[in-house]
Scaffold this motif. Structure first.
Motif: not given
Length: 224
Positions: A12-28
């Protein structure tokens, strides 16, 4: 379009809101190049990868801006703004948008003058003007939900002026391919299916040709 998407049978792919959270953590948590680059590369390889993509992009845009009338560009999914700043230094007036508040805050701190930044998604950004060029660099294949991908492509198209360019980074294989929980690449056929009825002509695919990376730029011109 669903018959061209093989991802139903895969993890299963992550839901889009989960992807957004993943990228914010990665950028941080990661530095300027690694946070938005290829995690299989080191810092210096990613620095070269960014420079390679910028060169390919400038070949496509063919800079014509002059100081009194700079071309207006949207960097859709700008991350920490490396490409936004680079294009601004080349004389473009650039809006950078990203869904990561952390990335946008850092990009705004590093602004060079002709670049501005806003927290926004690709499918919801609604500025009061159109763009001479809209670029989405290695971002649309992180849009995991088909409905959000469709809305994003259509919105970016709507923001491109007549005779303007829409430049989308992705792979160039048939259909769609899942690479992990937060990455599904789509080929030119899926983009052409959406954009040609909206008045865009396909100008071709420009591969990165960097260390085996299969990405590149799909270029569309709005002709009607």
């Amino acid at each position: 379009m669903s018959d061209q998407h093989p991802h139903e049978a895969l993890p299963a792919l992550l839901a889009q809101d989960e992807v957004v959270s993943y990228w914010d953590r990665r950028h941080e948590s990661l530095d300027e190049f690694l946070s938005g680059g290829d995690v299989s590369f080191g810092y210096h390889a990613n620095e070269a990868f960014y420079a390679t993509r910028l060169g390919r992009l400038l070949d496509i845009l063919q800079p014509t801006s002059v100081p009194l009338a700079p071309d207006r560009v949207l960097d859709a999914g700008c991350g920490k703004g490396w490409f936004t700043r680079a294009l601004a230094r080349c004389g473009y007036r650039v809006d950078g948008i990203d869904s990561s508040p952390h990335a946008i805050a850092e990009a705004a701190r590093e602004a060079v003058g002709l670049d501005t930044y806003e927290v926004a998604t690709l499918h919801e950004w609604a500025p009061p003007h159109l763009y001479d060029a809209v670029v989405a660099i290695d971002v649309l294949f992180h849009v995991t939900q088909d409905d959000v991908w469709l809305a994003s492509v259509h919105n970016l198209a709507a923001l491109t002026r007549l005779d303007g360019l829409l430049v989308i980074a992705d792979h160039d294989h048939p259909g769609a391919h899942v690479w992990g929980q937060y990455q599904i690449t789509r080929g030119s056929g899926l983009y052409r299916e959406q954009l040609e009825p909206l008045g865009f002509e396909y100008r071709g695919f420009s591969p990165y040709r960097f260390r085996g990376n299969k990405g590149g730029f799909h270029t569309f011109e709005r002709t009607s």
